[in-house]
Design an enzyme around this catalytic site. Structure first.
Site, PDB file in Angstrom:
ATOM      1  N   GLU A   1       0.863  -1.188   0.000  1.00  0.00           N
ATOM      2  CA  GLU A   1       0.000   0.000   0.000  1.00  0.00           C
ATOM      3  C   GLU A   1       0.894   1.231   0.000  1.00  0.00           C
ATOM      4  O   GLU A   1       1.876   1.260   0.755  1.00  0.00           O
ATOM      5  CB  GLU A   1      -0.906   0.038   1.238  1.00  0.00           C
TER       6      GLU A   1
ATOM      7  N   ALA B   1       1.523  -0.304  10.882  1.00  0.00           N
ATOM      8  CA  ALA B   1       1.251  -1.682  10.517  1.00  0.00           C
ATOM      9  C   ALA B   1       0.431  -1.704   9.228  1.00  0.00           C
ATOM     10  O   ALA B   1      -0.044  -0.664   8.784  1.00  0.00           O
ATOM     11  CB  ALA B   1       0.472  -2.388  11.623  1.00  0.00           C
ATOM     12  N   MET B   2       0.263  -2.913   8.666  1.00  0.00           N
ATOM     13  CA  MET B   2      -0.421  -3.036   7.383  1.00  0.00           C
ATOM     14  C   MET B   2      -1.320  -4.252   7.353  1.00  0.00           C
ATOM     15  O   MET B   2      -0.920  -5.352   7.754  1.00  0.00           O
ATOM     16  CB  MET B   2       0.643  -3.106   6.276  1.00  0.00           C
ATOM     17  N   GLU B   3      -2.532  -4.044   6.828  1.00  0.00           N
ATOM     18  CA  GLU B   3      -3.622  -5.027   6.918  1.00  0.00           C
ATOM     19  C   GLU B   3      -3.636  -6.065   5.794  1.00  0.00           C
ATOM     20  O   GLU B   3      -4.718  -6.592   5.472  1.00  0.00           O
ATOM     21  CB  GLU B   3      -4.945  -4.262   6.918  1.00  0.00           C
ATOM     22  N   ASN B   4      -2.505  -6.415   5.177  1.00  0.00           N
ATOM     23  CA  ASN B   4      -2.487  -7.426   4.109  1.00  0.00           C
ATOM     24  C   ASN B   4      -3.373  -8.614   4.466  1.00  0.00           C
ATOM     25  O   ASN B   4      -3.343  -9.100   5.589  1.00  0.00           O
ATOM     26  CB  ASN B   4      -1.065  -7.928   3.901  1.00  0.00           C
TER      27      ASN B   4
ATOM     28  N   HIS C   1      -7.079  -2.382  14.898  1.00  0.00           N
ATOM     29  CA  HIS C   1      -7.255  -1.611  13.659  1.00  0.00           C
ATOM     30  C   HIS C   1      -6.983  -2.491  12.430  1.00  0.00           C
ATOM     31  O   HIS C   1      -7.805  -2.568  11.517  1.00  0.00           O
ATOM     32  CB  HIS C   1      -6.322  -0.396  13.695  1.00  0.00           C
ATOM     33  N   GLU C   2      -5.829  -3.151  12.435  1.00  0.00           N
ATOM     34  CA  GLU C   2      -5.472  -3.958  11.257  1.00  0.00           C
ATOM     35  C   GLU C   2      -6.443  -5.136  11.112  1.00  0.00           C
ATOM     36  O   GLU C   2      -6.841  -5.479  10.008  1.00  0.00           O
ATOM     37  CB  GLU C   2      -4.035  -4.466  11.350  1.00  0.00           C
TER      38      GLU C   2
ATOM     39  N   HIS D   1      -9.686  -4.056   9.578  1.00  0.00           N
ATOM     40  CA  HIS D   1      -9.594  -3.819   8.133  1.00  0.00           C
ATOM     41  C   HIS D   1     -10.025  -5.043   7.319  1.00  0.00           C
ATOM     42  O   HIS D   1     -10.354  -4.908   6.149  1.00  0.00           O
ATOM     43  CB  HIS D   1      -8.152  -3.480   7.745  1.00  0.00           C
TER      44      HIS D   1
ATOM     45  N   GLU E   1     -10.081   3.957   5.973  1.00  0.00           N
ATOM     46  CA  GLU E   1      -9.327   4.408   7.141  1.00  0.00           C
ATOM     47  C   GLU E   1     -10.193   5.135   8.172  1.00  0.00           C
ATOM     48  O   GLU E   1     -10.079   4.888   9.368  1.00  0.00           O
ATOM     49  CB  GLU E   1      -8.130   5.269   6.724  1.00  0.00           C
TER      50      GLU E   1
END
Ligand code: PHE
Ligand code: ZN
Length: 850
Positions: free
Chosen positions: A122, A255-258, A290-291, A294, A313
């Site tokens: 992202e 962090a990232m929600e992959n 949060h992640e 998502h 978001e």
């Protein structure tokens, strides 16, 4: 603006993709300097559009070979991607590219961090992995094969075949490329499991580097709580057999929600009592949530294009705030969120970087992961919920998930579900998405024959590209208190829709005291002419915790401004109000700690600007110091008592109650260190068995000017823990005297443990530098020069983090001509750098344009 103008992308130009993707097969043959990526992609012409222009994004890729339906082709390749002759019918594209993850310092695409491979896609990073239509409205089913000798190889979805030197993964849920992820390395897992409410067993793992396995339990517990909460509150169940979280040391964001493989900055996942503070624990719980959230708001329903970023978001921040409020204290969460909103979002909305929650153009989308999109985006959802009510909100969300599951959706789609469930026309409300700037709401009161009238006026100052604004729908929650402090009108929601509008309350026995904007019901600036006696009254009596705190905050701001602008002495009545608050044992200690905290230096600077004055950061700093000395002197006995009363017995627990006690005790400790030369702080430092206590003690020792020994001891104790050392770096910058801040930063950059390559470490020093207002804005100009020097260096390595740090300069127009000239010089020097990144050029350009 420096050669970025031609690249501006507009929302109004959105066009659907010419080709859709049915499925993708990727094979990675991993090697640090030469990873091979083979792709096999099944394309079909998009029946929804007439365009047949075939374009694949691709950046910094070495194309080895390409074919269409098995026939070798020679595409036309540019810096941004390729075009190629293709059939106007379904076809298979195959390509092989080479990339060098070991040389990827931008931390976007496939890169290496401490020997492990990981990805960040992202917003537009997948194009650095292979040629692909890298846009969120192209959703596909991915199958991935990883080849390497590393023991752990992960990707999205469910695991497939694996054996010596390879592992395969299949993700059944169509997804945009930005949710792709791959991890490979020598990792260990902290395992767990969760049974969904429909009885499906899900395998959970937190993957970390060997040595960190003892710091995973809290993240795992937070994940399980999040999964349960999303089932109970939003009816959302997890949809794969496995959910993996990986901690990475070098990461640009939190962090990232992959899909099925969340990748976290290690600072947002690793936790232990010895190394993490209460604030760290709370943040980790919130980011895990949060992640995870998502998975539905972002992944199952994604965004049509990046202008719709707030769709995922804003909603996900809103959901994680609800979660934190449920897990901890709702009022404390609300108050701290408002402090953060004002400190970051109002600041942004008030300067050259102001943009709507849904921007209409951008040069580099990475520059729009902002407080406005995230936090104001969440506030807009909070207002919507307040306006339609909890029940209608729940119904609308149910419809949203049902109607748009599997879609790449828009803000129009989002608002339509609310219109369809409630019959309400939301066209005026939509201005919250299109107009930038923080509305100012002024209020006048009138009292006659038992009728009380409140008259509100709203206006929003001009922002870049938006000189004139239309009135918005502003939900204003109001309650009324009688002269004896009893509530005579419970909270009621007024809907301000006009530029000016009055509301009346009838049948009152005496003129009431209004409590306005309860719960901070809208992200606006409330201008209310009132006196400090009324503020003290509300601080003592308001039943709404937010307005109660807000009254104290307004009182503090007023008192500090009078010290600053009129040379007044610290106000006795204010100190008396603080004393009463400290004495009130019915209050949550975390709330009391918030009342004792003064408005920030930045907050006071903005208040001066609002009053037509030019702020002097050093004078502001001095006045806050003076007030704290006065508080310590006037409240000394009470602070000592509070310190003693709020020691938490037994082993450390990170829960909200224990953290609240520590918050108050440590606030007291900070003030007391101004009286006793740091004696009490030294005792706490020497006996602390957890990081919250140890760091607070160190901070108090530095306040007392007695921290040298402890700083050395801290370093010796924690030199091998990166995350703890980040705190050590930050704290020294935060505590530096204004005239010594730049020198402190410079000294720390020469420390052997300082590195520009790790964003956490860079932010620990330079983020703290930007936050130290009096030091950064010291009239010598040293701060501006030093920041510019380092941003120029960092830009060559990591444009994304550099561009984010440029916001340190966003308030420059509020200062005097000398400071402005110094800042302009710094900004122009950055802008003049050869090969400056598009990210940084856009940011500096926008800041300079103001
Ligand atoms: N989408 C991530 C989040 O909000 C943030 C992020 C954006 C992370 C871009 C990395 C890069 O959780
Ligand atoms: Zn997010």
């Amino acid at each position: 603006m420096k050669d970025v103008d031609g690249r501006t992308i507009y929302l109004k130009d959105y066009a659907p993709p010419a080709y859709l993707v049915e499925r993708v097969d990727l094979t990675f043959v991993l090697a640090p300097e030469a990873t091979r990526v083979k792709s096999r992609i099944r394309f079909t012409p998009n029946p929804g559009t007439a365009s047949r222009d075939f374009f694949l994004h691709g950046e910094e890729l070495k194309l080895v070979s390409a074919s269409v339906d098995g026939q070798a082709v020679t595409p036309a390749v540019t810096d941004e991607g390729l075009t190629c002759e293709v059939p106007d019918a379904p076809f298979t594209w195959e390509a092989e590219v080479e990339i060098a993850p070991a040389r990827n310092t931008a931390l976007e695409g496939l890169y290496m961090s401490n020997g492990m491979y990981c990805t960040q896609c992202e917003a537009e990073g997948f194009r650095k992995i292979t040629y692909y239509p890298d846009r969120p409205d192209v959703m596909a089913v991915f199958t991935v094969r990883i080849e390497s000798e590393l023991p752990v190889m992960l990707s999205n979805g469910n695991p497939g075949a694996s054996g010596a030197g390879f592992a395969e993964w299949h993700d059944p849920w169509p997804k945009p490329a930005y949710l792709f992820a791959l991890v490979a390395g020598e990792l260990v897992n902290h395992p767990g499991s969760f049974t969904t409410r429909s009885g499906k067993d899900v395998e959970l793992n937190v993957w970390v580097r060997p040595g960190d396995e003892g710091k995973c339990a809290f993240a795992m517990e937070s994940l399980k709580k999040s999964m349960k909460w999303d089932e109970e509150v939003y009816g959302r169940e997890y949809d794969l057999d496995i959910f993996n979280i990986v901690a990475v040391d070098d990461f640009n964001m939190g962090a990232m929600e992959n899909k099925g493989l969340n990748i976290f900055n290690s600072a947002a996942v690793l936790a232990s009592p010895e190394t993490s503070t209460d604030a760290n624990f709370e943040r980790i719980e919130a980011i895990i949530a949060h992640e995870y959230f998502h998975n539905w708001t972002g992944n199952r329903i994604t965004c049509r294009d990046w202008f719709q970023l707030c769709l995922k978001e804003g909603l996900t921040v809103f959901r994680d705030a609800q979660f934190t409020a449920d897990m901890r204290s709702e009022p404390v969460k609300r108050i701290t969120d408002v402090i953060d909103l004002r400190g970051r979002q109002f600041r942004e909305d008030n300067g050259p970087l102001a943009h709507p929650v849904r921007p209409e153009s951008f040069v580099e989308i990475n520059n729009f992961y902002t407080a406005t999109v995230y936090e104001k985006g969440a506030e807009v959802i909070g207002m919507l919920k307040r306006l339609v009510g909890d029940e209608a909100y729940a119904k609308a969300l149910e419809l949203y998930f049902e109607r748009h599951d599997g879609d790449a959706a828009t803000i129009e789609d989002w608002l339509k579900v609310f219109e369809d469930t409630t019959g309400r026309d939301l066209s005026q409300f939509k201005r919250w998405y299109s107009q930038a700037g923080t509305p100012r709401v002024s209020v006048d009161e009138a009292w006659k024959d038992g009728t009380y009238t409140l008259t509100f006026r709203q206006s929003t100052p001009p922002t870049p590209g938006q000189p004139v604004k239309d009135p918005r729908v502003i939900p204003i929650a109001v309650g009324l208190l009688g002269p004896n402090g009893d509530e005579v009108q419970e909270t009621t929601l007024l809907e301000l829709t006009e530029a000016e509008q009055s509301f009346t309350f009838e049948g009152l026995a005496a003129k009431p005291v209004p409590s306005i904007l309860r719960g901070f019901s809208a992200p606006v600036i409330l201008d209310r002419e009132t006196d400090n006696a009324e503020r003290a009254f509300l601080l003592a009596h308001d039943t709404d915790p937010f307005c109660k705190w807000e009254a104290g905050r307004a009182l503090a701001r007023d008192v500090l401004l009078r010290m600053l602008n009129e040379g007044a002495a610290p106000d006795k009545a204010f100190l008396g109000a603080l004393s009463s608050t400290l004495a009130d044992e019915s209050l949550d200690p975390a709330f009391v700690a918030l009342v004792l905290a003064l408005p920030s230096e930045d907050d006071l600077a903005q208040a001066q600007v609002d009053a037509g004055l030019v702020p002097d950061p050093q004078a502001i700093h001095a006045v806050r110091e003076r007030m704290r000395d006065a508080m310590a002197e006037a409240l000394e006995d009470q602070l000592r008592a509070a310190y003693a009363a709020h020691q938490v017995p037994g082993p450390y627990r990170p829960d909200a109650d224990a953290a609240a006690s520590r918050a108050l005790a440590n606030t007291a400790l900070m003030l007391l260190s101004r009286r006793d030369g740091g004696a009490l702080a030294q005792t706490q430092y020497d006996t602390a068995d957890n990081m919250t206590q140890q760091l607070a003690a160190l901070s108090a020792l530095l306040t007392a000017g007695a921290g040298e020994e402890a700083l050395k001891a801290f370093e010796a104790q924690w030199k091998d823990d990166r995350l703890v050392m980040d705190k050590w770096f930050s704290l020294q910058v935060a505590h530096a005297e204004p005239g010594d801040t730049a020198a402190t930063v410079e000294r720390l950059t020469r420390h052997p443990a300082f590195t520009m390559k790790n964003p956490n470490r860079f932010r620990a020093v330079f983020g703290a530098f930007a936050m130290n207002q009096a030091g950064f804005h010291h009239d010598s100009g040293d701060g501006y020069r030093l920041m510019a020097d380092w941003l120029i260096e960092l830009d060559a390595l990591n444009p994304q983090t550099t561009a984010r740090m440029c916001s340190a300069f966003q308030t420059w127009r509020r200062y005097d001509a000398d400071r402005q000239a110094l800042i302009r010089e710094a900004l122009e020097r950055i802008m003049a750098k050869k090969d400056l990144s598009r990210d940084t050029a856009e940011m500096i350009g926008r800041i300079l344009d103001a």
